[in-house]
Design an enzyme around this catalytic site. Structure first.
Site, PDB file in Angstrom:
ATOM      1  N   SER A 566       0.726  -1.261   0.129  1.00 43.11           N
ATOM      2  CA  SER A 566       0.112   0.176   0.117  1.00 43.11           C
ATOM      3  C   SER A 566       0.840   1.429   0.010  1.00 43.11           C
ATOM      4  CB  SER A 566      -1.042  -0.203   1.218  1.00 43.11           C
ATOM      5  OG  SER A 566      -1.870   0.988   0.940  1.00 43.11           O
ATOM      6  N   ASP A 651      -8.468  -5.357  -5.629  1.00 39.92           N
ATOM      7  CA  ASP A 651      -8.062  -4.158  -4.944  1.00 39.92           C
ATOM      8  C   ASP A 651      -8.538  -3.137  -5.711  1.00 39.92           C
ATOM      9  OD1 ASP A 651      -6.986  -2.201  -3.510  1.00 39.92           O
ATOM     10  OD2 ASP A 651      -4.783  -2.756  -3.942  1.00 39.92           O
ATOM     11  N   HIS A 683      -6.879  -5.729  -1.541  1.00 41.28           N
ATOM     12  CA  HIS A 683      -5.817  -5.111  -1.288  1.00 41.28           C
ATOM     13  C   HIS A 683      -4.794  -5.954  -0.233  1.00 41.28           C
ATOM     14  CE1 HIS A 683      -3.779  -1.177  -0.981  1.00 41.28           C
ATOM     15  NE2 HIS A 683      -3.995  -1.009   0.386  1.00 41.28           N
TER      16      HIS A 683
END
Ligand SMILES: *[C@@H]1O[C@H](CO)[C@@H](O)[C@H](O)[C@H]1NC(C)=O
Ligand SMILES: *[C@@H]1O[C@H](CO)[C@@H](O)[C@H](O)[C@H]1NC(C)=O
Ligand SMILES: *[C@@H]1O[C@H](CO)[C@@H](O)[C@H](O)[C@H]1NC(C)=O
Ligand SMILES: *[C@@H]1O[C@H](CO)[C@@H](O)[C@H](O)[C@H]1NC(C)=O
Ligand SMILES: *[C@@H]1O[C@H](CO)[C@@H](O)[C@H](O)[C@H]1NC(C)=O
Ligand SMILES: *[C@@H]1O[C@H](CO)[C@@H](O)[C@H](O)[C@H]1NC(C)=O
Ligand SMILES: *[C@@H]1O[C@H](CO)[C@@H](O)[C@H](O)[C@H]1NC(C)=O
Ligand SMILES: *[C@@H]1O[C@H](CO)[C@@H](O)[C@H](O)[C@H]1NC(C)=O
Ligand SMILES: *[C@@H]1O[C@H](CO)[C@@H](O)[C@H](O)[C@H]1NC(C)=O
Ligand SMILES: *[C@@H]1O[C@H](CO)[C@@H](O)[C@H](O)[C@H]1NC(C)=O
Ligand SMILES: *[C@@H]1O[C@H](CO)[C@@H](O)[C@H](O)[C@H]1NC(C)=O
Ligand SMILES: *[C@@H]1O[C@H](CO)[C@@H](O)[C@H](O)[C@H]1NC(C)=O
Length: 715
Positions: A566, A651, A683
């Protein structure tokens, strides 16, 4: 207020012996525990245990019963039918549970009543025609049960059951305003709603229709509760069952670019039309309280409602402040407690006398419990009563001690009681002492240090996690992990996705720094990342790395690797184009951001609008705009370090095109690189079989380039 940071550098190290390395498949098949939930008399608690077997490819689920007097733990229920249990009914051992399958097998769920001590006599009391969950229930003075659950609802308010809904001939989706999808789900006209139901008399007969308190409250946005992917922590029912509170996004603001939410109060026998906000934006004496609200909770007396709220109207990582309202729709009389406290608590429970609130707040890379009395003024400085770990849940017992379930870097679940004064009275369970997979893990596998940097006056924090059979006279390659967020932190907690020890036991010393943007060290450090993605946290990581290079003799930085997910993936991509990229033998980006422009292909526009100093149409792509300045793509010609890229189809936070863009450019540049994609993960990689591949493929890559393995190729 000055932050009280302690320097823990130079902690003496002993040689640590460990039974065997924590391999990915071992960690992934070890037990996963829920939080222990006590019964109302505090005699026992129930918690879930699940594990996955790579042999049978099946998950086993068990409920366990912990006797809080003797400490005995026994199997309470084996199987996966029981998804939720709530203590309610005539006795302190009475329960209602949710059976995830419906007698009528129609995509709905069933409610059963039972005595927890004779579960075999459970009785079916209701079949609900939709996949309701999030049960909360109270006994009324008249002896009925009032309960709340939530499900998706049609715009007309009827609960939605996908299994019964007709499938249109076309799969088209059409949208007229932004926020078309979120996390891993495309938005549909059906939104979450809290429903109330009545179970009458000792037989608990479901009486009449359930009441939808939420759907139909609309202005620019329509109310939704729980909000999106949230859960039953978004609503509560009063102790006598007479009132309901729930939170929803601000109905006067568009969904995608504000975080503002409000808490609504509605009589249990009212409807959505009767719901009124407790904290309308600008409508309490704290006009600055404009942001996200959370965790509304009635006091045991039923007279008060505690909740958290942030100030920033489009800043999801602003500081949560604790508020208490009177449960009185004539005048909610909201009061803020400990308003100057430089911490951001995230969950709460009331003391039995309703005069004190226990909150859990991130604090120096742990999550600690702090009692706050209702008399606490702005300057009140809460004192923690727990120390290590991150909480899974905590419950105030009848004697006002607290039943705590947490995890630590070395233990997937600890369960203990602590007094209001911070004295641990009973330790019931420590997974690392019981589960064979965790054998040998303990606090000695971890250390931490605070390092000087040039971005903040305070020193910054980093964890050290040692590999199996660690010997400080030897030297181990560095695994440098960069956390996401950016407003997040590496905590003292167990993880099945980023488990420090699993990385360490490949043969690395893991360093997990908490640079600018990290939470739990005060709001200024968190806020400072705004407009500074590529500068301050990067400089801090440079300083953390240099500290390691200069002071930790047992770390071989010349064979280091770096990995992040991320924002951590963004930072990895940023490093690839900068000096730091050359300090590592290999890099790993999991679901990161490659082009800052693509942040506008995400859903939570408030996030970029805040972190990059304004919406893209205003800041543009000019030098000086964070979208321009901090775009990793600008430095593509410097990319050179072998780079492993993971990006998943589901995601929607950072779309899969980010990973493909990164991989295509790495390949174009001739940089050794590999792309791993999971079509069915978001994610996060959650399915054990996928997670095993994730670990094995990443480790082959970094172990080859760092020289930890003798393999002749990274594949
Ligand atoms: C945070 O920053 C503000 C503005 O620079 C400053 O006034 C305040 O003292 C800082 N707070 C702490 C706890 O350091
Ligand atoms: C998984 O759970 C089952 C049931 O509790 C238990 O018998 C088994 O030992 C567990 N497996 C592991 C690997 O812990
Ligand atoms: C759950 O419901 C199913 C029927 O759908 C039933 O066969 C099963 O016994 C129930 N389990 C429990 C624990 O109530
Ligand atoms: C609400 O809408 C759904 C879907 O169109 C429909 O099936 C249901 O009957 C409606 N409910 C009411 C009360 O009209
Ligand atoms: C917020 O959303 C609305 C409606 O979707 C849109 O018109 C507006 O431009 C957005 N504002 C910002 C600052 O992005
Ligand atoms: C709808 O929202 C606007 C903008 O906040 C506000 O001025 C108006 O009063 C709201 N209308 C209703 C009916 O709540
Ligand atoms: C509002 O709450 C404050 C703080 O608890 C209290 O001092 C005050 O008397 C209350 N006001 C009313 C009108 O109830
Ligand atoms: C509170 O936190 C400090 C560290 O800030 C720790 O040393 C202390 O043990 C904690 N107190 C309790 C009662 O756990
Ligand atoms: C802070 O340190 C970093 C890393 O050495 C350096 O690149 C940067 O220029 C420094 N910033 C300032 C303001 O000195
Ligand atoms: C790391 O430390 C070594 C040994 O002290 C030193 O020679 C080297 O220059 C350092 N590397 C960097 C990038 O600072
Ligand atoms: C950018 O979008 C915002 C929000 O929609 C709008 O208020 C603003 O006028 C736009 N700015 C420019 C320069 O077009
Ligand atoms: C590397 O190769 C040597 C010799 O074949 C072997 O003894 C050793 O176990 C190997 N190490 C690893 C990490 O595979």
């Amino acid at each position: 207020m000055k932050l009280n940071l302690r320097t823990l550098a130079g902690v003496a190290l002993a040689t640590i012996s460990q039974v065997s390395a924590l391999r990915p498949e071992v960690m992934l098949s070890a037990n996963r525990y829920g939080a222990a939930v006590p019964n109302p008399s505090g005699e026992f608690a129930l918690f879930t245990v699940q594990n996955y077997s790579f042999e049978t490819q099946e998950t086993t689920a068990v409920w366990k019963r912990l006797d809080l007097r003797t400490g005995d733990i026994s199997v309470w229920y084996e199987g996966s039918d029981i998804s939720e249990v709530v203590f309610v009914g005539p006795n302190p051992t009475s329960i209602i549970y949710v059976n995830g399958t419906n007698e009528e097998d129609n995509g709905g769920i069933s409610l059963y009543s039972a005595d927890a001590l004779s579960l075999e006599k459970a009785k079916l009391i209701a079949s609900l025609p939709a996949p309701f969950s999030g049960l909360k229930a109270r006994k009324t003075p008249a002896g009925d049960i009032h309960f709340l659950m939530y499900a998706k609802a049609y715009p007309n308010g009827t609960a939605y059951n996908e299994a019964l809904a007709s499938t249109p001939a076309s799969t088209a989706r059409i949208y007229d305003s932004i926020y078309v999808r979120h996390w891993d789900t495309w938005l549909t006209p059906q939104r979450n709603a809290v429903f109330g139901g009545v179970l009458r008399g000792p037989e608990m007969v479901l009486s009449g229709d359930m009441t939808n308190y939420v759907t139909g409250i609309c202005n620019i946005t329509c109310a939704e509760s729980p909000y999106d992917q949230s859960d039953s922590s978004d609503y509560d029912i009063s102790p006598d069952g007479s009132a309901v509170v729930f939170l929803t996004k601000d109905i006067s603001l568009p969904l995608a670019n504000y975080t503002s939410t409000q808490i609504y109060y509605v009589p249990f026998d009212g409807s959505a039309a009767d719901a009124i906000p407790i904290n309308p934006r600008g409508g309490t004496k704290y006009t600055e309280a404009q942001g996200a609200s959370s965790s509304p909770r009635f006091s045991p007396s039923g007279k008060k409602i505690a909740y958290f709220q942030q100030n920033g109207i489009f800043y999801e990582s602003d500081r949560n402040m604790l508020y208490v309202a009177d449960a009185n729709p004539e005048d909610f009389n909201v009061t803020r407690l400990a308003g100057d406290w430089d911490r951001s608590p995230g969950s709460l429970d009331w003391a039995t006398d309703s005069e004190m609130i226990f909150v859990a707040a991130p604090d120096f890379a742990r999550e600690r419990i702090f009692p706050i009395p209702l008399t606490a003024g702005s300057a009140y400085e809460p004192q923690n009563i727990t120390n290590e770990g991150v909480l899974a849940g905590f419950y105030v017992l009848p004697d006002n001690s607290i039943l705590v379930s947490d995890s630590k870097i070395w233990s997937s679940r600890d369960i203990y009681t602590v007094t209001q004064q911070g004295e641990v009275t009973q330790t019931y369970f420590q997974a690392n002492l019981v589960d064979p997979e965790l054998a040998g893990l303990g606090p000695e596998i971890v250390s931490e240090f605070y390092y000087e940097t040039n971005t903040s006056e305070i020193k910054q924090h980093a964890w050290i996690v040692y590999p199996e059979n660690f010997d400080e006279s030897k030297s181990y390659p560095l695994a440098f992990l960069t956390h996401g967020g950016p407003q997040g932190a590496w905590f003292n907690s167990w993880s099945t996705r980023w488990n420090y020890k699993v990385w360490a036991d490949q043969g690395y010393v893991v360093i997990a720094p908490n640079p600018t943007a990290s939470i739990s060290f005060g709001q200024n450090l968190t806020d400072a990342v705004r407009g500074n993605w590529g500068s301050l946290p990067y400089w801090d990581l440079v300083h953390a790395w240099r500290y390691v290079n200069e002071t930790l003799d047992y770390v071989d930085t010349s064979r280091g690797i770096e990995a992040g997910a991320s924002f951590g993936g963004y930072m990895t991509n940023w490093m690839q184009g900068h000096e730091m990229g050359r300090w590592f033998k290999a890099l790993v980006t999991h679901d990161g951001s490659t082009s800052t422009l693509n942040q506008y292909a995400s859903e939570e526009l408030w996030f970029m609008n805040h972190d990059f100093n304004g919406p893209f149409n205003e800041t543009g792509l000019r030098p000086g705009s964070p979208y321009y300045d901090w775009n990793p793509l600008r430095f593509v010609e410097s990319w050179a370090t072998p780079h492993f890229v993971i990006h998943n189809d589901l995601d929607f936070r950072l779309p899969v095109s980010e990973g493909i863009l990164l991989f295509n450019l790495l390949q174009t540049q001739g940089v050794p690189s590999r792309f791993l994609n999971f079509p069915d993960e978001n994610h996060w990689v959650l399915q054990p079989e996928n997670s095993l591949v994730w670990h094995n493929e990443i480790f082959k890559w970094i172990n080859y380039y760092s020289g930890v393995s003798n393999a002749t190729s990274p594949y």
